[in-house]
Scaffold this motif. Structure first.
Motif, mmCIF file in Angstrom:
data_model
loop_
_atom_site.group_PDB
_atom_site.id
_atom_site.type_symbol
_atom_site.label_atom_id
_atom_site.label_comp_id
_atom_site.label_asym_id
_atom_site.label_seq_id
_atom_site.Cartn_x
_atom_site.Cartn_y
_atom_site.Cartn_z
ATOM 1 N N LYS A 17 6.370 -73.718 -13.311
ATOM 2 C CA LYS A 17 5.444 -72.840 -14.021
ATOM 3 C C LYS A 17 5.257 -71.525 -13.290
ATOM 4 N N HIS A 18 5.003 -71.595 -11.985
ATOM 5 C CA HIS A 18 4.646 -70.398 -11.240
ATOM 6 C C HIS A 18 5.861 -69.552 -10.865
ATOM 7 N N ALA A 19 7.033 -70.147 -10.869
ATOM 8 C CA ALA A 19 8.238 -69.385 -10.544
ATOM 9 C C ALA A 19 8.571 -68.366 -11.627
ATOM 10 N N THR A 20 8.062 -68.596 -12.845
ATOM 11 C CA THR A 20 8.355 -67.677 -13.950
ATOM 12 C C THR A 20 7.231 -66.663 -14.178
ATOM 13 N N GLN A 21 6.193 -66.714 -13.357
ATOM 14 C CA GLN A 21 5.063 -65.804 -13.516
ATOM 15 C C GLN A 21 5.071 -64.748 -12.421
ATOM 16 N N ILE A 22 4.848 -63.510 -12.815
ATOM 17 C CA ILE A 22 4.692 -62.449 -11.832
ATOM 18 C C ILE A 22 3.233 -62.451 -11.396
ATOM 19 N N PRO A 23 2.936 -62.720 -10.112
ATOM 20 C CA PRO A 23 1.530 -62.819 -9.690
ATOM 21 C C PRO A 23 0.856 -61.453 -9.610
ATOM 22 N N TYR A 24 -0.386 -61.434 -10.061
ATOM 23 C CA TYR A 24 -1.217 -60.242 -9.963
ATOM 24 C C TYR A 24 -2.405 -60.549 -9.063
ATOM 25 N N ASP A 25 -2.653 -59.671 -8.087
ATOM 26 C CA ASP A 25 -3.855 -59.803 -7.264
ATOM 27 C C ASP A 25 -5.067 -59.554 -8.145
ATOM 28 N N PRO A 216 -12.753 -62.249 0.756
ATOM 29 C CA PRO A 216 -12.379 -61.001 0.081
ATOM 30 C C PRO A 216 -10.942 -60.969 -0.413
ATOM 31 N N ALA A 217 -10.113 -61.908 0.027
ATOM 32 C CA ALA A 217 -8.716 -61.908 -0.414
ATOM 33 C C ALA A 217 -8.648 -62.171 -1.916
ATOM 34 N N PRO A 218 -7.821 -61.435 -2.641
ATOM 35 C CA PRO A 218 -7.722 -61.660 -4.095
ATOM 36 C C PRO A 218 -7.033 -62.986 -4.390
ATOM 37 N N LEU A 219 -7.229 -63.465 -5.606
ATOM 38 C CA LEU A 219 -6.516 -64.637 -6.093
ATOM 39 C C LEU A 219 -5.349 -64.178 -6.959
ATOM 40 N N GLN A 220 -4.304 -64.986 -6.996
ATOM 41 C CA GLN A 220 -3.140 -64.621 -7.800
ATOM 42 C C GLN A 220 -3.243 -65.243 -9.194
ATOM 43 N N ARG A 221 -3.041 -64.388 -10.184
ATOM 44 C CA ARG A 221 -3.031 -64.829 -11.570
ATOM 45 C C ARG A 221 -1.808 -64.254 -12.264
ATOM 46 N N GLY A 222 -1.269 -65.013 -13.208
ATOM 47 C CA GLY A 222 -0.159 -64.517 -14.000
ATOM 48 C C GLY A 222 -0.639 -63.462 -14.988
ATOM 49 N N MET A 223 0.316 -62.729 -15.541
ATOM 50 C CA MET A 223 -0.024 -61.622 -16.427
ATOM 51 C C MET A 223 -0.904 -62.053 -17.595
ATOM 52 N N PHE A 224 -0.659 -63.238 -18.137
ATOM 53 C CA PHE A 224 -1.387 -63.677 -19.330
ATOM 54 C C PHE A 224 -2.389 -64.796 -19.022
ATOM 55 N N ASP A 225 -2.679 -65.031 -17.752
ATOM 56 C CA ASP A 225 -3.690 -66.029 -17.401
ATOM 57 C C ASP A 225 -5.073 -65.566 -17.829
ATOM 58 N N ARG A 226 -5.924 -66.545 -18.149
ATOM 59 C CA ARG A 226 -7.311 -66.226 -18.493
ATOM 60 C C ARG A 226 -8.066 -65.775 -17.264
ATOM 61 N N THR A 227 -8.881 -64.770 -17.429
ATOM 62 C CA THR A 227 -9.865 -64.407 -16.416
ATOM 63 C C THR A 227 -11.247 -64.613 -17.018
ATOM 64 N N ALA A 228 -12.264 -64.617 -16.170
ATOM 65 C CA ALA A 228 -13.613 -64.891 -16.667
ATOM 66 C C ALA A 228 -14.141 -63.755 -17.531
ATOM 67 N N PRO A 241 6.765 -64.876 -6.581
ATOM 68 C CA PRO A 241 6.489 -66.218 -7.115
ATOM 69 C C PRO A 241 6.909 -67.322 -6.156
ATOM 70 N N GLU A 242 8.010 -67.125 -5.455
ATOM 71 C CA GLU A 242 8.479 -68.138 -4.501
ATOM 72 C C GLU A 242 7.479 -68.329 -3.363
ATOM 73 N N GLN A 243 6.859 -67.242 -2.917
ATOM 74 C CA GLN A 243 5.860 -67.352 -1.848
ATOM 75 C C GLN A 243 4.612 -68.085 -2.330
ATOM 76 N N THR A 244 4.229 -67.854 -3.582
ATOM 77 C CA THR A 244 3.078 -68.555 -4.150
ATOM 78 C C THR A 244 3.330 -70.058 -4.200
ATOM 79 N N VAL A 245 4.509 -70.446 -4.645
ATOM 80 C CA VAL A 245 4.871 -71.863 -4.720
ATOM 81 C C VAL A 245 4.955 -72.471 -3.324
ATOM 82 N N HIS A 246 5.534 -71.742 -2.381
ATOM 83 C CA HIS A 246 5.666 -72.243 -1.013
ATOM 84 C C HIS A 246 4.289 -72.453 -0.380
ATOM 85 N N ALA A 247 3.369 -71.541 -0.625
ATOM 86 C CA ALA A 247 2.020 -71.675 -0.064
ATOM 87 C C ALA A 247 1.341 -72.934 -0.588
ATOM 88 N N HIS A 248 1.546 -73.239 -1.871
ATOM 89 C CA HIS A 248 0.951 -74.449 -2.448
ATOM 90 C C HIS A 248 1.548 -75.694 -1.804
#
Length: 285
Positions: A17-25, A216-228, A241-248
């Motif tokens: 899932k996360h490998a296909t998403q471009i993360p946004y801070d 204070p560090a931002p969270l990573q969300r995909g382009m079309f993820d829901r925000t509050a 995306p690879e770094q996000t998956v590796h961190a998990h």
């Protein structure tokens, strides 16, 4: 009980899932939206928690190895609480209850669940001390406000008085509320999510939650993820995306190792009573 250890297939599904998403801070954290619930569930599964819910249901219920703790995630809940965490009383330790609203970021809730499966710190820090160090404004009533004035953390008086609608049903020690910014002068913004902790909740767990919340560090969300809300700040993340998956995967591996000493101590499972002794109020908006 259905024994479901965290499998390579489940980790691969997260990676796919996360490998296909471009993360946004995305910041501030409390407005980043729910994110991926597997930040919570994978961490607990790696620590030996087991699924006790219907595997074909949208509801997920995980139980600790000693059966004392239970976490429920219900995305079809008719209340504003989608996450519920309960601890049964055992010996001299009292039972407690905590709940979290739909838009609580999974990474923030994972700060609490990670602390739950680890050894309690020898010298815990108070939640307000953490928020004060993070630069939050704390008034004379013991209410902390974020720099982005839409999140407040409140320690309620010992007599249970406060602003929580269901305080008559259960004594709440800590209450966190996140609202959207008001559109009109003098009005209150729309309710986005809340967190509430029963008075017997170990304070180091509340501290772990607010520590993750105030980071204070931002969270990573995909382009079309829901925000509050639309009031978040988003920009392309320097993480791939690879770094996000590796961190998990690295975090899950670390949790598995950290939880081993705790699991060795949990030899005798708790026998849950027919009716839970800790109140579970039906939260209202």
């Amino acid at each position: 009980m259905l024994l479901v250890p965290l499998s390579e297939r489940q980790l691969a599904a997260f990676a796919d899932k996360h490998a296909t998403q471009i993360p946004y801070d995305t910041s501030p954290r409390h407005l980043a939206g729910p994110g991926d619930a597997r930040h919570v569930t994978h961490g607990l599964a790696a620590a030996g928690w087991n699924a006790v819910s219907d595997p074909l249901s949208a509801e997920i219920i995980l139980a600790s190895p000693d059966l004392r703790h239970r976490l429920q995630f219900d995305p079809q809940s008719r209340t504003s609480a989608w996450w519920r965490l309960r601890a049964e009383p055992v010996g001299t330790e009292l039972g407690w209850y905590a709940e979290f609203g739909e838009h609580v970021p999974a990474e923030v809730l994972a700060g609490l669940t990670d602390a739950l499966v680890a050894q309690a710190p020898a010298e815990p820090t108070s939640p307000l001390a953490v928020l004060d160090a993070a630069g939050w404004l704390i008034d004379g009533r013991g209410i902390a406000y974020s720099d982005h004035p839409s999140c407040k953390v409140e320690r309620l008086p010992e007599n249970g008085a406060g602003t929580v609608p269901w305080r008559e049903q259960v004594r709440v020690a800590w209450h966190i509320e996140v609202r959207d910014l008001p559109t009109d002068i003098g009005s209150r913004g729309a309710h986005l999510w809340h967190a509430a902790f029963h008075s017997h909740t170990p304070e180091h767990l509340v501290t772990a939650f607010v520590t993750a919340l105030a980071d204070p560090a931002p969270l990573q969300r995909g382009m079309f993820d829901r925000t509050a809300t639309y009031g978040v700040t988003q920009k392309p993340s320097p993480l791939t995306p690879e770094q996000t998956v590796h961190a998990h995967a690295t975090r899950v591996k670390a949790l598995r190792a950290r939880a081993r000493p705790t699991r060795r101590q949990q030899k005798n499972p708790v026998t849950a009573p027919a009716h839970a002794s800790t109140a579970q109020p039906a939260a209202r908006r």
